[in-house]
Design an enzyme around this catalytic site. Structure first.
Site, PDB file in Angstrom:
ATOM      1  N   LYS A  59      -7.508  -1.113  -7.660  1.00  0.00           N
ATOM      2  CA  LYS A  59      -7.378   0.045  -6.757  1.00  0.00           C
ATOM      3  C   LYS A  59      -5.904   0.382  -6.563  1.00  0.00           C
ATOM      4  O   LYS A  59      -5.015  -0.464  -6.765  1.00  0.00           O
ATOM      5  CB  LYS A  59      -8.034  -0.225  -5.396  1.00  0.00           C
TER       6      LYS A  59
ATOM      7  N   ASP B 246      -9.288  -6.125   1.916  1.00  0.00           N
ATOM      8  CA  ASP B 246      -9.517  -5.071   0.922  1.00  0.00           C
ATOM      9  C   ASP B 246     -10.544  -5.461  -0.143  1.00  0.00           C
ATOM     10  O   ASP B 246     -10.441  -5.055  -1.293  1.00  0.00           O
ATOM     11  CB  ASP B 246      -8.209  -4.481   0.355  1.00  0.00           C
TER      12      ASP B 246
HETATM   13  O1  C5P Z   1      -7.275  -9.771   4.759  1.00  0.00           O
HETATM   14  P1  C5P Z   1      -6.294 -10.306   3.793  1.00  0.00           P
HETATM   15  O2  C5P Z   1      -6.605 -11.708   3.372  1.00  0.00           O
HETATM   16  O3  C5P Z   1      -6.037  -9.421   2.644  1.00  0.00           O
HETATM   17  O4  C5P Z   1      -4.919 -10.365   4.572  1.00  0.00           O
HETATM   18  C1  C5P Z   1      -3.832 -11.148   4.168  1.00  0.00           C
HETATM   19  C2  C5P Z   1      -2.802 -11.193   5.282  1.00  0.00           C
HETATM   20  O5  C5P Z   1      -2.202  -9.899   5.434  1.00  0.00           O
HETATM   21  C3  C5P Z   1      -3.377 -11.522   6.657  1.00  0.00           C
HETATM   22  O6  C5P Z   1      -3.420 -12.892   6.881  1.00  0.00           O
HETATM   23  C4  C5P Z   1      -2.408 -10.813   7.587  1.00  0.00           C
HETATM   24  O7  C5P Z   1      -1.243 -11.590   7.729  1.00  0.00           O
HETATM   25  C5  C5P Z   1      -2.002  -9.590   6.796  1.00  0.00           C
HETATM   26  N1  C5P Z   1      -2.796  -8.383   7.154  1.00  0.00           N
HETATM   27  C6  C5P Z   1      -2.516  -7.737   8.339  1.00  0.00           C
HETATM   28  N2  C5P Z   1      -3.226  -6.612   8.662  1.00  0.00           N
HETATM   29  C7  C5P Z   1      -4.185  -6.124   7.858  1.00  0.00           C
HETATM   30  C8  C5P Z   1      -4.472  -6.774   6.630  1.00  0.00           C
HETATM   31  C9  C5P Z   1      -3.749  -7.907   6.309  1.00  0.00           C
HETATM   32  O8  C5P Z   1      -1.626  -8.136   9.090  1.00  0.00           O
HETATM   33  N3  C5P Z   1      -4.821  -5.013   8.189  1.00  0.00           N
END
Ligand code: C5P
Length: 321
Positions: free
Chosen positions: A10, A136
């Protein structure tokens, strides 16, 4: 039984970061778009127990930290299934690249696993499991052009952008997403009330969808439909906030964006927190010229196309379906 699928990447056509929430995540408004670049995922269920990840790329973890492992574990439990799950990842997309490769791999694993077991989870259950593994992932259960809100995991299908030529430079830099969010928090860029910025983004997307330009924003006239939609999208102010913290740290990425722009991109931007970027072009020839220019400058780049929801699902299965 062995099932093989395409795990597409994406890009983020726009991304607006809001306030940091009590759970540590950030409110986010983004427009995701699936593209034709992909990895290949194979899933096999045999006798025994456990989950095994096979991948020749040393940068891909083979243990419980792998998103494919995490989703397979949850899916086996939710389906009440038994067996040894073997997941083979044919890695073609960059790791930590802002193209959602690890997230797409996990969703591809989930759907291939269901197929291999001849069992299906209800749609709401799939979304729940996907969002537990990462923000995502759920977009890959929809495909095409997708609105993401919440922490990015709450997804809504949008009317698809027409297939558009897309050049994807993948500079060999790994940008950590949590660090990029932390830098955003630490920067004075957050001075504007985050909720106001998010509201503004929401208004911009609604205006774009309804075909009504925001007041004061000129309408693009005399252009093709695809280009008009894109230009209007950009004019309504949908940009990627991550550029403001990632570009000062990695000026070479800003330079890649300007190469895309100078090469005639309709729109160019960082994807997610990077380091991949993308440029949308009017024709395949224009895209090829831009990618050749980037490669001459030492930046790997591929020419691909954006994918509508229908194309995404049509091209998803490879074998075993
Ligand atoms: O959800 P995901 O594992 O992709 O997120 C990785 C890190 O990115 C989270 O632990 C957080 O620190 C940060 N994040 C965030 N806000 C979001 C998505 C991700 O702060 N909306």
């Amino acid at each position: 039984m062995s099932v093989t699928v395409r795990s597409f990447a994406k890009i983020n056509l726009g991304l607006c970061i809001g306030a940091r929430r009590p759970d540590g995540f950030h409110d986010l408004h983004t427009v995701y778009q699936t593209i034709a670049l992909h990895d290949i995922i194979g899933v096999q269920v045999g006798r025994g127990t456990g989950i095994e990840i096979r991948c020749e790329d040393a940068r891909v973890p083979k243990d419980q930290t792998n998103t494919c492992y995490r989703i397979a574990e949850r899916a086996m439990a939710a389906l009440g299934a038994r067996g040894r799950v073997t997941i083979t990842i044919d890695k073609r997309l960059p790791v930590q690249g802002g193209l959602g490769a690890g997230s797409g791999n996990a969703v591809a694993t989930l759907l291939a696993l269901e197929r291999a077991l001849k069992k299906t989870l209800p749609g709401a259950e799939r979304l729940r499991i996907a969002s537990e593994v990462g923000s995502d992932l759920p977009l890959f259960l929809i495909g095409g052009t997708v609105l993401g809100v919440g922490r990015g995991e709450e997804v809504y299908p949008l009317p698809d952008l027409p297939p558009t030529v897309c050049v994807v430079p993948t500079p060999e830099i790994g940008v950590s997403t949590p660090k990029a969010f932390a830098e955003w928090d630490g920067s004075k860029l957050t001075a504007d009330a985050p909720s106001d910025r998010i509201l503004e983004f929401g208004r911009a997307v609604s205006a774009w969808l309804s075909g009504k330009p925001l007041s004061g924003v000129p309408v693009s006239k005399g252009r093709g439909r695809a280009e008009t939609l894109l230009l209007d999208l950009v004019r309504t102010g949908i940009e990627n906030d991550f550029e403001q913290v990632v570009f000062p740290k990695y000026p070479e990425l800003r330079e890649v964006k300007s190469v895309l722009e100078r090469a005639g991109a309709i729109y160019a931007s960082l994807s997610g927190s990077g380091s991949a970027l993308f440029g949308l072009f009017k024709s395949g020839e224009a895209g090829e010229r831009a990618s050749a220019r980037l490669r001459r400058g030492g930046v790997p780049a591929e020419v691909t196309t954006t994918m509508t929801r229908q194309q995404y699902w049509k091209k998803f299965p490879v074998s075993g379906f």
